[in-house]
Design a protein around this motif. Structure first.
Motif, PDB file in Angstrom:
ATOM      1  N   GLN A  44     -42.052  21.937   4.498  1.00 58.35           N
ATOM      2  CA  GLN A  44     -42.285  23.282   3.959  1.00 58.35           C
ATOM      3  C   GLN A  44     -42.883  23.166   2.556  1.00 58.35           C
ATOM      4  OE1 GLN A  44     -38.892  25.895   3.213  1.00 58.35           O
ATOM      5  NE2 GLN A  44     -40.074  27.609   3.992  1.00 58.35           N
ATOM      6  N   LEU A  60     -37.911  18.607   6.454  1.00 60.82           N
ATOM      7  CA  LEU A  60     -36.771  19.221   7.153  1.00 60.82           C
ATOM      8  C   LEU A  60     -36.753  18.708   8.590  1.00 60.82           C
ATOM      9  CD1 LEU A  60     -37.404  22.775   5.714  1.00 60.82           C
ATOM     10  CD2 LEU A  60     -35.400  21.369   5.187  1.00 60.82           C
ATOM     11  N   PRO A  73     -31.154  21.501  12.055  1.00 62.57           N
ATOM     12  CA  PRO A  73     -30.255  20.506  11.437  1.00 62.57           C
ATOM     13  C   PRO A  73     -28.815  20.984  11.244  1.00 62.57           C
ATOM     14  CG  PRO A  73     -31.969  21.228   9.900  1.00 62.57           C
ATOM     15  CD  PRO A  73     -32.350  21.728  11.242  1.00 62.57           C
ATOM     16  N   GLN A  74     -28.630  22.273  10.973  1.00 60.47           N
ATOM     17  CA  GLN A  74     -27.246  22.730  10.753  1.00 60.47           C
ATOM     18  C   GLN A  74     -26.358  22.493  11.969  1.00 60.47           C
ATOM     19  OE1 GLN A  74     -28.715  26.089   9.019  1.00 60.47           O
ATOM     20  NE2 GLN A  74     -27.813  25.722   7.006  1.00 60.47           N
ATOM     21  N   ILE A  77     -26.594  17.853  11.939  1.00 58.63           N
ATOM     22  CA  ILE A  77     -26.337  17.016  10.750  1.00 58.63           C
ATOM     23  C   ILE A  77     -24.834  16.886  10.471  1.00 58.63           C
ATOM     24  CG2 ILE A  77     -26.638  16.835   8.224  1.00 58.63           C
ATOM     25  CD1 ILE A  77     -29.130  15.908   9.631  1.00 58.63           C
ATOM     26  N   LEU A 118     -30.735  14.446   1.061  1.00 64.03           N
ATOM     27  CA  LEU A 118     -29.837  13.308   1.133  1.00 64.03           C
ATOM     28  C   LEU A 118     -28.427  13.772   1.487  1.00 64.03           C
ATOM     29  CD1 LEU A 118     -30.873  10.532   0.364  1.00 64.03           C
ATOM     30  CD2 LEU A 118     -29.533  10.698  -1.717  1.00 64.03           C
ATOM     31  N   SER A 119     -27.800  13.091   2.425  1.00 62.70           N
ATOM     32  CA  SER A 119     -26.403  13.386   2.742  1.00 62.70           C
ATOM     33  C   SER A 119     -25.498  12.675   1.729  1.00 62.70           C
ATOM     34  CB  SER A 119     -26.093  12.902   4.154  1.00 62.70           C
ATOM     35  OG  SER A 119     -24.709  12.732   4.309  1.00 62.70           O
ATOM     36  N   GLU A 149     -33.339  15.154  -2.678  1.00 63.00           N
ATOM     37  CA  GLU A 149     -32.575  16.376  -2.962  1.00 63.00           C
ATOM     38  C   GLU A 149     -31.098  16.133  -2.704  1.00 63.00           C
ATOM     39  OE1 GLU A 149     -34.013  19.992  -1.179  1.00 63.00           O
ATOM     40  OE2 GLU A 149     -36.039  19.653  -1.920  1.00 63.00           O
ATOM     41  N   ASP A 179     -30.121  20.413  -5.410  1.00 66.88           N
ATOM     42  CA  ASP A 179     -30.346  21.395  -4.346  1.00 66.88           C
ATOM     43  C   ASP A 179     -29.285  22.499  -4.379  1.00 66.88           C
ATOM     44  OD1 ASP A 179     -31.558  22.457  -2.137  1.00 66.88           O
ATOM     45  OD2 ASP A 179     -31.025  20.834  -0.764  1.00 66.88           O
ATOM     46  N   GLN A 207     -32.144  35.686  -2.525  1.00 64.04           N
ATOM     47  CA  GLN A 207     -32.201  36.858  -1.656  1.00 64.04           C
ATOM     48  C   GLN A 207     -31.374  38.019  -2.198  1.00 64.04           C
ATOM     49  OE1 GLN A 207     -31.457  34.871   2.039  1.00 64.04           O
ATOM     50  NE2 GLN A 207     -33.568  34.109   2.070  1.00 64.04           N
ATOM     51  N   GLY A 237     -36.144  29.990  -0.408  1.00 58.70           N
ATOM     52  CA  GLY A 237     -35.881  31.115   0.500  1.00 58.70           C
ATOM     53  C   GLY A 237     -36.519  32.418   0.064  1.00 58.70           C
ATOM     54  N   VAL A 238     -37.706  32.329  -0.561  1.00 54.16           N
ATOM     55  CA  VAL A 238     -38.405  33.546  -0.990  1.00 54.16           C
ATOM     56  C   VAL A 238     -39.058  34.195   0.238  1.00 54.16           C
ATOM     57  CG1 VAL A 238     -40.209  34.472  -2.485  1.00 54.16           C
ATOM     58  CG2 VAL A 238     -38.816  32.543  -3.260  1.00 54.16           C
ATOM     59  N   GLY A 257     -40.516  29.286   0.580  1.00 51.97           N
ATOM     60  CA  GLY A 257     -39.891  30.287   1.452  1.00 51.97           C
ATOM     61  C   GLY A 257     -40.871  30.810   2.487  1.00 51.97           C
ATOM     62  N   PRO A 263     -41.595  26.247   7.526  1.00 49.72           N
ATOM     63  CA  PRO A 263     -41.682  24.797   7.697  1.00 49.72           C
ATOM     64  C   PRO A 263     -42.715  24.482   8.801  1.00 49.72           C
ATOM     65  CG  PRO A 263     -39.388  25.512   7.686  1.00 49.72           C
ATOM     66  CD  PRO A 263     -40.232  26.753   7.777  1.00 49.72           C
TER      67      PRO A 263
END
Ligand code: C2E
Ligand code: CA
Ligand code: CA
Length: 279
Positions: A44, A60, A73-74, A77, A118-119, A149, A179, A207, A237-238, A257, A263
Motif C-alpha cells: 500500500q 501487507l 492477516p488478522q 497472523i 514485525l511481530s 514497523e 506503528d 478516523q 487509514g485515511v 489509506g 493495498p
C-alpha cells in the motif's frame, strides 16, 4: 484414588487436546502454505500530502487459500504467533519485500522505502539481526530502502531486549517505524529513547478526527511531537478528503489509506509506480 486420577485425566484430555490438535493443524497448514507459495505480499503506497509524491509502501501479507480464498492477516497472523510459524513466515515476508523493492529499483522505478511489519516474536529472536543482514546482502538492497514497523505494545512486552535489538537494527542502516501510535499504549517518552525515524498515527485515531472534534487536540499533539523530533509522520487509514484536509492543516506530511490507494498486488503496484513515474 486411582479412579479420581482417571477422571481427572479424562477431563484433561477432553479440554486440552482438541485445542492442541487444532493448533497443530494450523501450524501444518501454515507451513504447507509457505511451501506451496500460497502467501502473497500486497503493497500500500504512502503519499506526501502536499506534493502527491510516493515516499514508500507498506508490505501487507495475504494468504491465497486453495479452498477458502484470500485470507486477511488478522485471521492467521495471531495463529502463526501462537505456533511459532511467524518466524518462518516473517522471514519469507522480509525476503520477498526486499526482493520486490530491488526488482523495482532494477526496473528504473523511483526508489522507495519498503516498510515491513514485525511481530513481537521476531524481535525476541536472537538470530533476527543476522537474518536481516543476510537478506539485505542476498537481495543487494541498500539498507536505507528497508523499514521495519513495530507496535508500541511489542516494545513494552520486552523493553530491555527491544532497546538493544532496535539499536543494532538501526546501526545496519535500516529505518524503524512506530506503528499504531495512539492506540492506548502510547507513552510519549518512548519515542525519543528508541531510534525511530517514522511515526504512524493509528487509523482509529485518524478516523475519529472528523467525528469527535475533541480528538483533534490529541492527534495534533502527536503530529507536532513527531515533527519536532524530525520523524516522518504518516497518518494511516485515511478514507475521506475531509480527513486528508484536516491532517494537512495539522501539518501532517504523509498519508496512507483507501482514499489514496488500496493495498495492491505486485502487478498492480508495479503499474501504479509506472503511471506515477510518467506523470
Ligand atoms: P497494520 O500494520 O496497521 O496495517 C494496516 C491495515 O489497515 C491493513 O490491513 C490495511 O489493508 C488496512 N487499511 C489500509 N488503508 C485503510 C483504510 O483507509 N481504511 C481501513 N479501514 N483500513 C485500511 P491488513 O492488510 O488486513 O493487515 C492487518 C494487520 O495485520 C496489519 O495492521 C498488521 O498488524 C498485520 N500484518 C499484515 N502483514 C503482516 C506481516 O507481513 N507480518 C506481520 N507480523 N503482521 C502483518
Ligand atoms: Ca503496519
Ligand atoms: Ca498500523
Amino acid at each position: 484414588h486411582k479412579k479420581e486420577m482417571r477422571a481427572k485425566n479424562k477431563r484433561y484430555n477432553l479440554t486440552i487436546d482438541p485445542k492442541a490438535s487444532k493448533l497443530l493443524k494450523a501450524k501444518t497448514a501454515l507451513e504447507e502454505a509457505l511451501k506451496h507459495q500460497e502467501l502473497e505480499l500486497y503493497c500500500q503506497p504512502q503519499i506526501k500530502i502536499r506534493t502527491g509524491e510516493i515516499s514508500g509502501v507498506e508490505a501487507l501479507i495475504r494468504w491465497n487459500h486453495p479452498e477458502l480464498g484470500q485470507i486477511k492477516p488478522q485471521k492467521f497472523i495471531p495463529v502463526a504467533e501462537q505456533t511459532d510459524s511467524i518466524i518462518s513466515i516473517g522471514e519469507w515476508v522480509l525476503r520477498q519485500a526486499c526482493l520486490q523493492n530491488r526488482t523495482w529499483q532494477d526496473m528504473g522505478l523511483p526508489n522507495l522505502i519498503m516498510s515491513v511489519n514485525l511481530s513481537p516474536l521476531q524481535l525476541k529472536d536472537t538470530n533476527f539481526i543476522n537474518l536481516v543482514e543476510s537478506i539485505l546482502g542476498e537481495t543487494k538492497l541498500a539498507p536505507q530502502w528497508l523499514e521495519l514497523e513495530i507496535t508500541e505494545k511489542a516494545i513494552l512486552a520486552n523493553t530491555e531486549i527491544a532497546h538493544q535489538v532496535l539499536q543494532n537494527l538501526r546501526q545496519l542502516g535500516i529505518h524503524l517505524s512506530m506503528d499504531d501510535f495512539g492506540t492506548g499504549y502510547s507513552c510519549l517518552n518512548h519515542l525519543p529513547k528508541f531510534p525511530f525515524g517514522t511515526l504512524k498515527i493509528a487509523q482509529s485515531c485518524v478516523q475519529e478526527i472528523t467525528e469527535k472534534p475533541e480528538n483533534i487536540a490529541i492527534i495534533s499533539a502527536a503530529i507536532a511531537l513527531g515533527n519536532s523530533l524530525d520523524l516522518r509522520v504518516i497518518a494511516e487509514g485515511v478514507e475521506t478528503n475531509k480527513q486528508l484536509k484536516l491532517l494537512e492543516n495539522l501539518d501532517c506530511r504523509e498519508a496512507q489509506g483507501y482514499l489514496l490507494s488500496q493495498p495492491l498486488n505486485y502487478q498492480e503496484a508495479t503499474r501504479f509506480l509506472e503511471v506515477y513515474q510518467h506523470q
